[in-house]
Design an enzyme around this catalytic site. Structure first.
Site, PDB file in Angstrom:
ATOM      1  N   LYS A  52       5.073   0.572 -17.240  1.00 25.70           N
ATOM      2  CA  LYS A  52       6.035   0.886 -16.176  1.00 25.70           C
ATOM      3  C   LYS A  52       7.308   0.069 -16.362  1.00 25.70           C
ATOM      4  O   LYS A  52       8.421   0.565 -16.197  1.00 25.70           O
ATOM      5  CB  LYS A  52       5.401   0.605 -14.797  1.00 25.70           C
ATOM      6  CG  LYS A  52       4.320   1.613 -14.440  1.00 25.70           C
ATOM      7  CD  LYS A  52       3.482   1.186 -13.238  1.00 25.70           C
ATOM      8  CE  LYS A  52       2.324   2.166 -13.032  1.00 25.70           C
ATOM      9  NZ  LYS A  52       1.390   1.766 -11.960  1.00 25.70           N
ATOM     10  N   GLN A  96       0.322  -2.907  -7.795  1.00 29.31           N
ATOM     11  CA  GLN A  96      -0.647  -2.368  -8.752  1.00 29.31           C
ATOM     12  C   GLN A  96      -2.062  -2.549  -8.206  1.00 29.31           C
ATOM     13  O   GLN A  96      -2.469  -3.658  -7.877  1.00 29.31           O
ATOM     14  CB  GLN A  96      -0.482  -3.089 -10.111  1.00 29.31           C
ATOM     15  CG  GLN A  96      -1.366  -2.542 -11.212  1.00 29.31           C
ATOM     16  CD  GLN A  96      -1.022  -1.099 -11.590  1.00 29.31           C
ATOM     17  OE1 GLN A  96       0.135  -0.715 -11.675  1.00 29.31           O
ATOM     18  NE2 GLN A  96      -2.047  -0.292 -11.827  1.00 29.31           N
ATOM     19  N   ASP A 119       5.263   4.534  -4.537  1.00 31.38           N
ATOM     20  CA  ASP A 119       3.935   5.018  -4.916  1.00 31.38           C
ATOM     21  C   ASP A 119       3.390   6.011  -3.895  1.00 31.38           C
ATOM     22  O   ASP A 119       2.364   6.654  -4.135  1.00 31.38           O
ATOM     23  CB  ASP A 119       2.960   3.830  -5.026  1.00 31.38           C
ATOM     24  CG  ASP A 119       2.602   3.525  -6.471  1.00 31.38           C
ATOM     25  OD1 ASP A 119       2.830   4.399  -7.333  1.00 31.38           O
ATOM     26  OD2 ASP A 119       2.090   2.421  -6.732  1.00 31.38           O
TER      27      ASP A 119
END
Ligand code: NAD
Length: 287
Positions: A52, A96, A119
């Site tokens: 990422k 994450q 997200d």
């Protein structure tokens, strides 16, 4: 059988994003910023965060990774999120997952400012997705929809069977398909006789984490197969949840692993982050 090439499409999307970022910088003097929270030493999480970060660099984003030890306290992560919520250089915040067991993940995700929730895991954005309103949509299922669109596969009226019902893959996948007028079934670990469901599907979308879960006798001729799973096979290779070799002989389209849904997830993270940045840039009207 045709391969749904997520790698090629992700590169195309990334090119578009790079030029949009250049334009945003030139016209508004604004650089999109993404902050990542990485807790612990899980190799898979480290690999995803590194991919990422590299994608952000290629796209011309400002990005920062907050690396924390696995014995970190709830309060320390919360303070980092609060700080990033306030930071005007940060448009997107990504935590994450998974977080270590001592951490209340829901509380952390709920703390992320919904306007920076690239997200799409905050209940506010989950609610907007379910009610078919604009918001931030989780990157993996969003990437699947982009891939289907690229190959002009219209899901309207199709029987779609989603296998896996997690908050980050299966449930948002089902919502997106429903919003696009598909007929949707969701199967999971407690589903009795999975094959009975998948055999009826025009499109099977599987994100479970079980190697070879979907075999050729479980799909109908000409079905479309979307393999979202990422597993490490005993020989060290990355594989999905579908028995690719045999299923690919029977289906009409299939995503490979790697090179299918995975790269699309990263492309959608860039896309969501740019969306957040564009909204912020307009709000600020900056130069
Ligand atoms: P998860 O463990 O949170 O959820 C797994 C889901 O699969 C659950 O709903 C469970 O009920 C279901 N399930 C488990 N075993 C099953 C079985 N035998 N039959 C039917 N259903 C079963 O996992 P997750 O985070 O949703 O991830 C699922 C998979 O997708 C993993 O392989 C993960 O690596 C992969 N993934 C890929 C991407 C990507 O970018 N391609 C992104 C996220 C996750």
């Amino acid at each position: 059988m045709q391969i749904l090439d997520g790698k090629a499409l992700s590169q195309k999307i990334e090119k578009r994003i790079i030029s949009e970022v250049i334009e945003l910088k030139a016209q508004m003097g604004y650089t999109p910023g993404l902050a990542v929270v990485l807790v612990g030493q899980d190799p898979a999480s480290q690999a995803y965060v590194s991919m990422k970060k590299k994608a952000c660099d290629r796209a011309g984003f400002y990005s920062v990774t907050h690396e924390m030890p696995s014995d970190i306290s709830q309060e320390a992560i919360e303070n980092t999120i609060i700080m990033m919520n306030k930071n005007p250089n940060i448009d997107g915040i990504l935590v994450q997952l998974p977080l270590p067991p001592q951490i209340d993940t829901t509380k952390i995700l709920e703390l992320v400012d919904p306007t920076k929730d690239v997200d799409g895991f905050h209940p506010y954005n989950v609610g907007r997705l379910v009610t078919n309103l604009d918001g931030f949509v989780p990157c993996t299922p969003l990437g699947v929809m982009e891939l289907l669109k690229e190959y002009e596969i219209d899901v309207k009226g199709k029987n779609c069977v989603v296998v896996g019902a997690s908050n980050i893959v299966g449930k948002p996948m089902a919502s997106l398909l429903l919003n696009a007028d598909a007929t949707v079934e969701i199967c999971h670990i407690m589903t009795d006789d999975l094959k009975r469901h998948t055999l009826n599907a025009d499109i099977v979308l599987v994100g479970v984490g079980v190697i070879n879960l979907i075999k050729e006798d479980m799909i109908k001729n000409g079905a479309i197969i979307i393999d979202i799973g990422i597993n490490r096979a005993p020989n060290g290779k990355l594989v999905g949840d579908v028995d690719f070799e045999n299923v690919s002989k029977k289906c009409s389209y299939i995503t490979p692993v790697p090179g299918g849904v995975g790269p699309m997830t990263i492309a959608m993270l860039l896309s969501n982050s740019l969306k957040a940045a564009t909204i912020n840039a307009r709000k600020r009207g900056s130069k």
